[in-house]
Structure formats: structure tokens, C-alpha cells
Design a protein around this motif. Structure first.
Motif, PDB file in Angstrom:
ATOM      1  N   LYS A 157      -1.536  17.246 -16.153  1.00  0.00           N
ATOM      2  CA  LYS A 157      -1.845  16.793 -14.801  1.00  0.00           C
ATOM      3  C   LYS A 157      -0.681  15.979 -14.243  1.00  0.00           C
ATOM      4  O   LYS A 157       0.056  15.325 -14.976  1.00  0.00           O
ATOM      5  CB  LYS A 157      -3.108  15.933 -14.779  1.00  0.00           C
ATOM      6  CG  LYS A 157      -4.410  16.679 -14.979  1.00  0.00           C
ATOM      7  CD  LYS A 157      -5.594  15.762 -14.797  1.00  0.00           C
ATOM      8  CE  LYS A 157      -6.914  16.505 -14.967  1.00  0.00           C
ATOM      9  NZ  LYS A 157      -8.078  15.602 -14.763  1.00  0.00           N
ATOM     10  N   ALA A 158      -0.567  16.019 -12.912  1.00  0.00           N
ATOM     11  CA  ALA A 158       0.466  15.242 -12.238  1.00  0.00           C
ATOM     12  C   ALA A 158       0.005  13.791 -12.064  1.00  0.00           C
ATOM     13  O   ALA A 158      -1.191  13.494 -12.060  1.00  0.00           O
ATOM     14  CB  ALA A 158       0.775  15.852 -10.874  1.00  0.00           C
ATOM     15  N   PHE A 159       0.976  12.891 -11.928  1.00  0.00           N
ATOM     16  CA  PHE A 159       0.672  11.495 -11.674  1.00  0.00           C
ATOM     17  C   PHE A 159       1.646  10.945 -10.641  1.00  0.00           C
ATOM     18  O   PHE A 159       2.718  11.493 -10.401  1.00  0.00           O
ATOM     19  CB  PHE A 159       0.760  10.655 -12.955  1.00  0.00           C
ATOM     20  CG  PHE A 159       2.157  10.467 -13.478  1.00  0.00           C
ATOM     21  CD1 PHE A 159       2.973   9.439 -13.015  1.00  0.00           C
ATOM     22  CD2 PHE A 159       2.680  11.330 -14.437  1.00  0.00           C
ATOM     23  CE1 PHE A 159       4.267   9.273 -13.493  1.00  0.00           C
ATOM     24  CE2 PHE A 159       3.967  11.178 -14.929  1.00  0.00           C
ATOM     25  CZ  PHE A 159       4.759  10.140 -14.456  1.00  0.00           C
ATOM     26  N   GLU A 160       1.256   9.832 -10.037  1.00  0.00           N
ATOM     27  CA  GLU A 160       2.104   9.132  -9.080  1.00  0.00           C
ATOM     28  C   GLU A 160       1.881   7.639  -9.238  1.00  0.00           C
ATOM     29  O   GLU A 160       0.751   7.164  -9.124  1.00  0.00           O
ATOM     30  CB  GLU A 160       1.790   9.556  -7.652  1.00  0.00           C
ATOM     31  CG  GLU A 160       2.601   8.828  -6.587  1.00  0.00           C
ATOM     32  CD  GLU A 160       2.264   9.294  -5.191  1.00  0.00           C
ATOM     33  OE1 GLU A 160       1.973   8.436  -4.332  1.00  0.00           O
ATOM     34  OE2 GLU A 160       2.276  10.529  -4.969  1.00  0.00           O
ATOM     35  N   CYS A 161       2.941   6.892  -9.533  1.00  0.00           N
ATOM     36  CA  CYS A 161       2.869   5.438  -9.682  1.00  0.00           C
ATOM     37  C   CYS A 161       3.618   4.778  -8.532  1.00  0.00           C
ATOM     38  O   CYS A 161       4.736   5.180  -8.208  1.00  0.00           O
ATOM     39  CB  CYS A 161       3.499   4.972 -10.994  1.00  0.00           C
ATOM     40  SG  CYS A 161       2.723   5.590 -12.489  1.00  0.00           S
ATOM     41  N   SER A 162       3.024   3.768  -7.929  1.00  0.00           N
ATOM     42  CA  SER A 162       3.697   3.020  -6.882  1.00  0.00           C
ATOM     43  C   SER A 162       3.150   1.598  -6.877  1.00  0.00           C
ATOM     44  O   SER A 162       2.196   1.284  -7.584  1.00  0.00           O
ATOM     45  CB  SER A 162       3.499   3.686  -5.518  1.00  0.00           C
ATOM     46  OG  SER A 162       2.126   3.790  -5.209  1.00  0.00           O
ATOM     47  N   SER A 163       3.756   0.738  -6.063  1.00  0.00           N
ATOM     48  CA  SER A 163       3.333  -0.659  -6.010  1.00  0.00           C
ATOM     49  C   SER A 163       3.544  -1.211  -4.614  1.00  0.00           C
ATOM     50  O   SER A 163       4.608  -1.023  -4.011  1.00  0.00           O
ATOM     51  CB  SER A 163       4.112  -1.500  -7.031  1.00  0.00           C
ATOM     52  OG  SER A 163       3.770  -2.864  -6.899  1.00  0.00           O
TER      53      SER A 163
ATOM     54  N   VAL B 278      12.076   9.639  -9.340  1.00  0.00           N
ATOM     55  CA  VAL B 278      11.820   8.422  -8.566  1.00  0.00           C
ATOM     56  C   VAL B 278      12.185   8.701  -7.114  1.00  0.00           C
ATOM     57  O   VAL B 278      13.289   9.160  -6.821  1.00  0.00           O
ATOM     58  CB  VAL B 278      12.644   7.235  -9.100  1.00  0.00           C
ATOM     59  CG1 VAL B 278      12.345   5.973  -8.293  1.00  0.00           C
ATOM     60  CG2 VAL B 278      12.359   7.000 -10.578  1.00  0.00           C
ATOM     61  N   LYS B 279      11.258   8.418  -6.217  1.00  0.00           N
ATOM     62  CA  LYS B 279      11.473   8.700  -4.809  1.00  0.00           C
ATOM     63  C   LYS B 279      11.063   7.504  -3.963  1.00  0.00           C
ATOM     64  O   LYS B 279      10.211   6.707  -4.357  1.00  0.00           O
ATOM     65  CB  LYS B 279      10.668   9.932  -4.383  1.00  0.00           C
ATOM     66  CG  LYS B 279      11.020  11.203  -5.139  1.00  0.00           C
ATOM     67  CD  LYS B 279      10.196  12.384  -4.653  1.00  0.00           C
ATOM     68  CE  LYS B 279      10.586  13.665  -5.383  1.00  0.00           C
ATOM     69  NZ  LYS B 279       9.801  14.836  -4.909  1.00  0.00           N
ATOM     70  N   ASP B 280      11.675   7.392  -2.793  1.00  0.00           N
ATOM     71  CA  ASP B 280      11.301   6.350  -1.848  1.00  0.00           C
ATOM     72  C   ASP B 280      10.158   6.833  -0.975  1.00  0.00           C
ATOM     73  O   ASP B 280      10.144   7.972  -0.505  1.00  0.00           O
ATOM     74  CB  ASP B 280      12.486   5.961  -0.958  1.00  0.00           C
ATOM     75  CG  ASP B 280      13.496   5.102  -1.699  1.00  0.00           C
ATOM     76  OD1 ASP B 280      13.070   4.227  -2.476  1.00  0.00           O
ATOM     77  OD2 ASP B 280      14.714   5.303  -1.507  1.00  0.00           O
ATOM     78  N   GLU B 281       9.174   5.938  -0.777  1.00  0.00           N
ATOM     79  CA  GLU B 281       8.062   6.228   0.095  1.00  0.00           C
ATOM     80  C   GLU B 281       8.103   5.229   1.245  1.00  0.00           C
ATOM     81  O   GLU B 281       8.485   4.062   1.058  1.00  0.00           O
ATOM     82  CB  GLU B 281       6.741   6.126  -0.670  1.00  0.00           C
ATOM     83  CG  GLU B 281       5.586   6.811   0.006  1.00  0.00           C
ATOM     84  CD  GLU B 281       4.408   6.982  -0.951  1.00  0.00           C
ATOM     85  OE1 GLU B 281       3.893   8.103  -1.049  1.00  0.00           O
ATOM     86  OE2 GLU B 281       4.031   5.999  -1.588  1.00  0.00           O
ATOM     87  N   GLN B 282       7.689   5.620   2.411  1.00  0.00           N
ATOM     88  CA  GLN B 282       7.876   4.802   3.607  1.00  0.00           C
ATOM     89  C   GLN B 282       7.235   3.425   3.491  1.00  0.00           C
ATOM     90  O   GLN B 282       7.835   2.413   3.858  1.00  0.00           O
ATOM     91  CB  GLN B 282       7.318   5.519   4.833  1.00  0.00           C
ATOM     92  CG  GLN B 282       7.566   4.767   6.139  1.00  0.00           C
ATOM     93  CD  GLN B 282       7.112   5.553   7.345  1.00  0.00           C
ATOM     94  OE1 GLN B 282       6.589   6.657   7.217  1.00  0.00           O
ATOM     95  NE2 GLN B 282       7.306   4.987   8.535  1.00  0.00           N
ATOM     96  N   TYR B 283       6.010   3.363   2.981  1.00  0.00           N
ATOM     97  CA  TYR B 283       5.288   2.095   2.965  1.00  0.00           C
ATOM     98  C   TYR B 283       5.109   1.503   1.569  1.00  0.00           C
ATOM     99  O   TYR B 283       4.825   0.316   1.435  1.00  0.00           O
ATOM    100  CB  TYR B 283       3.915   2.272   3.618  1.00  0.00           C
ATOM    101  CG  TYR B 283       3.994   2.709   5.058  1.00  0.00           C
ATOM    102  CD1 TYR B 283       4.432   1.839   6.047  1.00  0.00           C
ATOM    103  CD2 TYR B 283       3.647   4.011   5.428  1.00  0.00           C
ATOM    104  CE1 TYR B 283       4.522   2.243   7.370  1.00  0.00           C
ATOM    105  CE2 TYR B 283       3.726   4.423   6.755  1.00  0.00           C
ATOM    106  CZ  TYR B 283       4.165   3.530   7.722  1.00  0.00           C
ATOM    107  OH  TYR B 283       4.246   3.941   9.029  1.00  0.00           O
ATOM    108  N   LEU B 284       5.257   2.294   0.533  1.00  0.00           N
ATOM    109  CA  LEU B 284       5.002   1.810  -0.824  1.00  0.00           C
ATOM    110  C   LEU B 284       6.276   1.591  -1.630  1.00  0.00           C
ATOM    111  O   LEU B 284       6.210   1.276  -2.803  1.00  0.00           O
ATOM    112  CB  LEU B 284       4.090   2.802  -1.563  1.00  0.00           C
ATOM    113  CG  LEU B 284       2.684   2.974  -0.981  1.00  0.00           C
ATOM    114  CD1 LEU B 284       1.909   4.001  -1.778  1.00  0.00           C
ATOM    115  CD2 LEU B 284       1.945   1.642  -0.956  1.00  0.00           C
ATOM    116  N   GLY B 285       7.436   1.732  -1.021  1.00  0.00           N
ATOM    117  CA  GLY B 285       8.681   1.556  -1.755  1.00  0.00           C
ATOM    118  C   GLY B 285       8.911   2.700  -2.724  1.00  0.00           C
ATOM    119  O   GLY B 285       8.477   3.834  -2.497  1.00  0.00           O
ATOM    120  N   ALA B 286       9.591   2.398  -3.818  1.00  0.00           N
ATOM    121  CA  ALA B 286       9.902   3.433  -4.804  1.00  0.00           C
ATOM    122  C   ALA B 286       8.635   3.847  -5.552  1.00  0.00           C
ATOM    123  O   ALA B 286       7.824   3.005  -5.939  1.00  0.00           O
ATOM    124  CB  ALA B 286      10.939   2.920  -5.787  1.00  0.00           C
TER     125      ALA B 286
END
Length: 249
Positions: A219-225, A163-171
């Protein structure tokens, strides 16, 4: 927008399935973040027959983003108490104010995961724009739609989760999915259920794997909200499920 995209995707898939079935003759195959109101005793009764389950208390909260848009977040758990797999169809919820009057409705609530094994608990969860006026003292009246599963319970292996923080999409939740079955998977969904330190669900992030996932492929995946506005530090625990999109006919 996220909800409309999901609705359009579902409509397209259902249309394609209908054409296939007719042609082939196949068988039926925060302002108030953290503020919640329980809905004890108001949930739908379990279906008859082999579909045995319980619906937990519904929880609702309203948050406001940086540009003033209000979002309503609602979830409620469903536990398979029977001996057969269950399928969780789209649910809904009535949002009531402190006086018991209807403030808003939330429809097409997705369940994660959709197929539950005996003893498992899944969650109906939706986060969408809020059209109500009141934002405090809200209650959610849950409506689950549960039936015996005709579809198999297929789960793919998930690994390398972080779990990582993203600048505009939060965690955001990232990782990899591996198809450990001997059949190709299509429209593979990855859902990350996020919990706080008290074990309460605080959000669900999900995505679809691009293209198909062949037998043995990874395959890799990325979930954000965009609307949850969670930080990695808010998430104490997570459960990640990966499975092909399935319909119960």
C-alpha cells in the motif's frame, strides 16, 4: 491536535487490549530553528538487566508559525548497546531556560522506531505547542523509558520513496509499504526520520496505513506535518521505517 489524536488512539487501543486480555486469559504478551542546547550527563541511567543502552544529548528549539503559534521541537537519540532487542516506551523531557528554571514539560514523547535491534539507534521526537515564555537558550532534560523487548522486531519493506513540497503542509514523504511477512499487520505505522546536510535530525513525520496490511500486500503512504514547516530542500537524508503497532507486556 496531532498529539491529542495520537493520545486518544493509544488510549482506545490499550482499552481494547485490556478487554481482550481479561476475556481470554492470554499471557502478558523558526525563530530559533536550528538553535539547540545539549543536555550532557543529565539523561536517565540505563535500566538494569539485559536492557543496555545509551541516551544521547537532547536538542530543543522553538519556532513560530505564520499565525503566531509557538511550537517546541525536542528530540534525543537512544542506542541499543546490548545484545537483545529493546523496546522504547513513551518518554518525556523537561524544558529549562538559560537560568535552569522550568519553562515547560513535554510528555508522551514517541520513539521511532519503537523496537531497536542491537546496535541500532532510534529517536524520541515530539513537536507540540509551546507554553513557555523564553524561546532562546533553552535546554532539554531527557527521560527515556527503555526495557527489554518482548515483542518481535517486525519491519516491513519500504520502496518508491520520494520527498516533495506541498503547498500547505511543507515537505511530505511518499512511498509504498509491503508486508513481507506471513501474518497480517494492523495499525501499521510509517515513520520518516528527516536529517539535514550535517546529519542532524530535523524532524519526524509519521502516519498510519488505512485498514490492515495483509501478508504480501503493498500500500502507498504519505507522511507530512503541519508544524515542522520543512521544505524538500531542507532534507538531505531520510530513514523510513514501517511496522505494525506493538506493545511490550
Amino acid at each position: 491536535m496531532k498529539k491529542w489524536l495520537r493520545v486518544m488512539c493509544l488510549v482506545t487501543v490499550l482499552a481494547l487490549f485490556t478487554v481482550f486480555a481479561l476475556g481470554s486469559g492470554s499471557e502478558k504478551a523558526s525563530e530559533n530553528k536550528g538553535e539547540a542546547a545539549a543536555n550532557a550527563g543529565a539523561n536517565d541511567a540505563p535500566a538494569s538487566g539485559d536492557a543496555e543502552y545509551t541516551v544521547g544529548d537532547a536538542v530543543v528549539s522553538v519556532t513560530t508559525d505564520s499565525i503566531g503559534s509557538k511550537y517546541v521541537h525536542v528530540y534525543f537519540p537512544v542506542t541499543n548497546t546490548g545484545k537483545v532487542n529493546l523496546y522504547l516506551k513513551s518518554g518525556s523531557a523537561d524544558i529549562e531556560n538559560s537560568a535552569g528554571s522550568l519553562e515547560d514539560t513535554v510528555s508522551l514523547i514517541s520513539a521511532f522506531p519503537e523496537v531497536l535491534k542491537p546496535g541500532e539507534t532510534g529517536y524520541y521526537y515530539e513537536s507540540t505547542l509551546y507554553d513557555g515564555t523564553e524561546t532562546t537558550g533553552l535546554k532539554a532534560v531527557a527521560h527515556a523509558d527503555v526495557e527489554k523487548a518482548s515483542a518481535d522486531c517486525i519491519r516491513y519493506k519500504v520502496s518508491d520513496i520520494s520527498v516533495k513540497d506541498e503547498q500547505y503542509l511543507g515537505a511530505k514523504v511518499i512511498g509504498r509499504v509491503e508486508n513481507t511477512t506471513d501474518e497480517e499487520g494492523s495499525m501499521v505505522k510509517v515513520a520518516a526520520l528527516l536529517f539535514d546536510a550535517k546529519g542532524a535530525l530535523i524532524g519526524v513525520e509519521f502516519t498510519y496505513i488505512d485498514g490492515t496490511l495483509g501478508a504480501g500486500d503493498k500500500k502507498a503512504f504519505e507522511c507530512s506535518s503541519l508544524d515542522l514547516e520543512l521544505k524538500a530542500s531542507d532534507i538531505a537524508k531520510y530513514e523510513v521505517y514501517a511496522y505494525p503497532t506493538q506493545f511490550n507486556f
